[in-house]
Design a protein around this motif. Structure first.
Motif, PDB file in Angstrom:
ATOM      1  N   ASP A 321       9.111   5.488  -0.977  1.00 51.38           N
ATOM      2  CA  ASP A 321       7.655   5.663  -0.970  1.00 51.38           C
ATOM      3  C   ASP A 321       7.010   5.087  -2.233  1.00 51.38           C
ATOM      4  N   ASP A 322       7.861   4.783  -3.207  1.00 56.11           N
ATOM      5  CA  ASP A 322       7.359   4.243  -4.461  1.00 56.11           C
ATOM      6  C   ASP A 322       6.630   2.937  -4.149  1.00 56.11           C
ATOM      7  N   TYR A 326       7.745  -0.522  -2.262  1.00 51.17           N
ATOM      8  CA  TYR A 326       6.990  -1.040  -1.111  1.00 51.17           C
ATOM      9  C   TYR A 326       6.843  -2.558  -1.200  1.00 51.17           C
ATOM     10  N   TYR A 327       6.593  -3.022  -2.389  1.00 52.95           N
ATOM     11  CA  TYR A 327       6.447  -4.462  -2.623  1.00 52.95           C
ATOM     12  C   TYR A 327       7.673  -5.210  -2.097  1.00 52.95           C
ATOM     13  N   PRO A 344       3.455  -7.530   8.286  1.00 52.36           N
ATOM     14  CA  PRO A 344       3.384  -7.890   6.865  1.00 52.36           C
ATOM     15  C   PRO A 344       2.897  -6.737   5.990  1.00 52.36           C
ATOM     16  N   ASN A 345       3.267  -6.825   4.728  1.00 53.44           N
ATOM     17  CA  ASN A 345       2.663  -5.948   3.724  1.00 53.44           C
ATOM     18  C   ASN A 345       1.285  -6.495   3.376  1.00 53.44           C
ATOM     19  N   VAL A 346       0.470  -5.636   2.782  1.00 50.86           N
ATOM     20  CA  VAL A 346      -0.746  -6.119   2.139  1.00 50.86           C
ATOM     21  C   VAL A 346      -0.282  -6.900   0.903  1.00 50.86           C
ATOM     22  N   PRO A 347      -0.866  -8.085   0.647  1.00 45.60           N
ATOM     23  CA  PRO A 347      -0.459  -8.827  -0.560  1.00 45.60           C
ATOM     24  C   PRO A 347      -0.506  -7.911  -1.781  1.00 45.60           C
ATOM     25  N   THR A 348       0.558  -7.916  -2.560  1.00 50.61           N
ATOM     26  CA  THR A 348       0.689  -6.944  -3.645  1.00 50.61           C
ATOM     27  C   THR A 348       1.132  -7.635  -4.937  1.00 50.61           C
TER      28      THR A 348
END
Lengths: 475, 342
Positions: A321-322, A326-327, A344-348
């Motif tokens: 969950d960190d 997540y990145y 996809p992830n949100v751009p981080t």
């Protein structure tokens, strides 16, 4: 009712850019348009009344009168067509499988660290990593049994994963109760719309608990462990326990003897095989974690390590969950499954990477900054709406402890028509589906759609003025 | 069943029963006063004071109020949240316990209780208490009856039921003795003017027993005839003997041991008490002194509650587990524990 509705500027769930209703909303729009506004309002109010009477409420912390509030319910459902859902289902399944392989790995051989896919210090410095559990085997090698991943849609309608909740995700009871409320308030609505039912959730949950029982003989004894009736999610704990037909227990109901967990009953002690725990790691066992915790069960970790009891979710899942981890989830998916991530992830940006940090510090007014281990909308900086002072303060925090921060561009969450005191207005929403990992991955078709009721707000958390909607997945 | 669940079910029903009994008591006495409008304020105090004394909360009352006038006594017993035994507190505690065991209750049962709780905390509820107290108390009594009715129709006759039924009858028996005890605190009546009859009638009414009394007894109620009904009747549901019979039966269903024997302290006290009630008489009681007799009965009810607690909730065999740190005990539970240990 929709005459004055303005969908422009954001991705709208119901209307396309030209203002035409999307096909999967057409029938719903027709039905809703046939209600006079007063009638619609009366039906909405009856939902609130029903939730209050039933005690479908959450407790408000720091309120000494013990106030209970209902989670505001908006009667306009969010509709997801079948093909879109298939895509989400595939993406979420891929994600939870990869996350479980990842957790098993970092608590065993740590191939992913040795291969340099994730720098070691990110794991070792993750607040919820539990090095003391390295080498320990958990039943069926499952770590995250229930995952509540938050999804959002961007300006072009693309779904992104915003975060994974792999500890004790809450809200599943609202997913079930919202459906009941809507059926009661609009009895004719569901006919011939082809909405997939959601009521299998408790059954799937119980099947999963049975699946991870460490004992073969007899029917496993499963319990739900709650911090007690002052917890904000207490209603949900009772609800799920009752739906599953298992006991809801508090720490003081359990006792550990010879590394087995028992519950105190009027007929003496009864052995417990599986615990669906809704208490965070830190409070689980005062002899191991927080010594001042009075919610947990002394010795429960010994029983867990001895393999005598299964915990869902497992201990130590918080590392996933960190927000820094997540990145790495897209990389985790590629590493363990050899596949491209479906969702996809949100751009981080990672503040502890030099180039990213430089970018973050220069662009703070455009970014959302999040602390690695906060949830519920706390520890956040919303760049565009922040004051100079707040930005300066966050700058310092980031420089001081870069490991603890990530930043993302502001995603203009999609909007859904929402009933706002007499008219329909667009409000931002997100979606939390609940993924169950037992002998198979099961995702109940739907989820908890949260809505930011305040005009213009992007914050959907119940503690910060959010409400919820029923979520329809169509056949 | 979890020990904690048994405890909560038992208390939930006790509090419901308590709210019912109190609303009867206040309503009946308020009504009686209307029949005697000429009572001066001193007589009024003399009328209400015994009620406070009999509920056992006179000390707290003294701390909170300066004067035992009708208004203050009624407020203290009805909607004073500082009085843990007031009607609103009882309903709040019943609901608190119900919340802890929600998963054990039928949906209708919870909704009924939650509805009552919302009512007493609503503006409408408060208004009704000032404008039409009779209807206010009636609303509470009806809701508690509905609660018992839903419970009877929707709870399996399992252990849960036995603990609930036990809580109801223990509370009811205790309240009947307390209502009877009111007469002990009344000033000596110069008889002949019907004052004694007046009080005994009020007590019968508080117990909803006037009809049952008329059916069995001719003439005006007297100490002996009222005691016959409220203490020794074996078929009137609020009589102490009837309640103790139920308690004894509940206890043996829970333990599985035959009646007439005992396996724990609660069963022993209940069984002995039942025998004494079966073979006792009103004359004997009056001869030995009513107040002492009732006081003794209340002590035994506490012993039964205490024995139940020891046998099923916090058994002494508490194994290897360290005692629960006080901080983990919620205020409500702590208070219940202290009630148990009285």
């Amino acid at each position: 009712m929709f005459d004055a509705y303005e969908a422009n500027g954001f991705f709208d769930e119901m209307f396309d850019e030209s203002g035409a209703v999307r096909p999967h909303y057409r029938t719903l729009l027709n039905r809703f348009s046939s209600y006079p506004a007063e009638d619609f309002e009366a039906r909405r109010a009856s939902c609130d009344q029903h939730f209050l009477r039933q005690g479908v409420t959450f407790n408000v912390y720091h309120d000494d009168r013990g106030t209970e509030r209902i989670f505001p319910f908006d009667p306009v459902p969010r509709v997801i067509p079948a093909n879109e859902w298939e895509h989400l289902e595939a993406g979420l399944t891929q994600r939870i499988i990869a996350l479980n392989l990842f957790l098993h790995d970092i608590y065993h051989e740590q191939h992913i660290l040795r291969d340099g896919v994730i720098p070691r210090f990110y794991i070792e410095e993750a607040k919820h990593y539990r090095p003391e559990f390295r080498g320990m085997n958990v039943p069926k090698d499952i770590y995250i049994h229930i995952c509540g991943s938050d999804l959002i849609r961007g300006a072009d309608g693309t779904y992104f994963v915003l975060e994974d909740n792999g500890r004790c995700p809450s809200g599943a009871s609202y997913l079930l109760e919202n459906r009941n409320a809507l059926k009661r308030a609009f009895p004719g609505l569901f006919e011939s719309l082809g909405v997939r039912p959601v009521d299998s959730y408790p059954r799937e949950l119980l099947n999963m608990l049975h699946h991870v029982s460490p004992h073969r003989e007899g029917e496993p004894v499963c319990v739900l462990l709650t911090p007690g009736c002052y917890n904000s999610a207490y209603f949900e704990h009772c609800y799920l326990a009752r739906e599953m037909g298992i006991e809801i227990v508090e720490g003081r109901d359990l006792v550990v003897m010879d590394d087995f967990v028992y519950m105190r009953t009027t007929k003496g002690l009864v052995r417990v095989d599986v615990i669906y725990r809704r208490i965070d790691d830190d409070f689980l066992d005062p002899t191991v974690f927080r010594k001042d915790s009075v919610l947990g069960v002394p010795g429960i970790m010994r029983a867990y390590q001895a393999g005598n009891v299964a915990l869902a979710n497992a201990v130590g899942t918080g590392v996933a969950d960190d927000k820094v981890i997540y990145y790495f989830v897209p990389k985790i998916i590629e590493y363990y499954l050899g596949q491209d991530p479906i969702l996809p992830n949100v751009p981080t940006y990672l503040a502890s990477e030099d180039s990213d940090r430089k970018y973050i510090l220069e662009h703070l007014p455009e970014l959302v900054v999040k602390a690695a281990n906060e949830s519920g909308g706390y520890g956040m900086l919303m760049g565009p709406s922040a004051t100079q002072e707040e930005i300066a303060k966050f700058k310092e925090k980031i420089i001081e402890d870069p490991r603890n921060f990530i930043a993302q561009p502001v995603v203009s969450l999609s909007r859904s028509p929402t009933w706002c005191e007499g008219s329909m207005e667009g409000r931002h929403i997100d979606l939390r589906p609940y993924i169950i990992y037992g002998d198979d991955v099961k995702i109940v078709p739907g989820g908890l759609t949260r809505v930011a009721l305040r005009k213009g707000s992007l914050v959907v958390n119940s503690s910060q003025g959010g409400g919820s909607k029923d979520t329809w997945v169509l056949k | 069943m979890l020990s904690r669940v048994a405890n909560s079910l038992y208390w939930m029903v006790r509090y419901i029963e308590r709210a019912d009994n109190l609303s009867r008591l206040i309503e009946v006495n308020g009504q009686l006063l209307l029949d005697h409008e000429r009572l001066d304020s001193e007589r009024l105090r003399a009328f209400w004071k015994p009620i406070i004394l009999a509920t056992g909360d006179d000390e707290l009352f003294g701390e909170l109020y300066s004067d035992a006038s009708s208004g203050e006594v009624i407020r203290f017993l009805t909607d004073d949240r500082k009085n843990p035994n007031s009607i609103v507190s009882s309903i709040a505690q019943a609901r608190e316990n119900a919340r802890m065991v929600r998963d054990q209750l039928s949906e209708e049962l919870w909704e009924e209780l939650n509805g009552l709780y919302l009512f007493i905390n609503s503006r409408a509820g408060e208004n009704l208490l000032t404008t039409d107290p009779t209807r206010y108390y009636e609303t509470i009594r009806r809701a508690t009856f509905t609660f018992h009715g839903i419970a009877a129709a929707s709870i399996a006759r399992s252990e849960s039921w036995e603990f609930m039924d036990l809580g109801r009858h223990l509370e009811r028996a205790d309240k009947t003795t307390r209502f009877l005890d009111i007469t002990s605190f009344l000033p000596e009546v110069e008889d002949g003017n019907g004052a004694a009859t007046f009080h005994w009638t009020a007590i019968l009414r508080s117990c909803g027993a006037l009809g049952a009394f008329r059916a069995e007894h001719l003439g005006q109620p007297s100490a002996k005839s009222v005691l016959d009904l409220l203490m020794f009747s074996n078929n009137f549901p609020r009589s102490v003997r009837y309640c103790v019979d139920r308690i004894d039966r509940n206890l043996h269903r829970i333990s599985g041991s035959p009646r007439g024997t005992y396996t724990n302290g609660a069963e022993r006290v209940a069984g002995r008490m039942l025998a004494e009630l079966a073979y006792g008489s009103a004359e004997e009681v009056l001869e030995s002194g009513l107040h002492g007799y009732l006081d003794d009965a209340q002590t035994r009810f506490n012993e039964i509650g205490d024995g139940l607690f020891r046998a099923y909730v916090f058994p002494d065999i508490t194994d290897a587990r360290p005692p629960i740190p006080a901080a983990s005990v919620s205020a409500v539970v702590a208070w219940q524990m202290s009630q148990q240990q009285q």
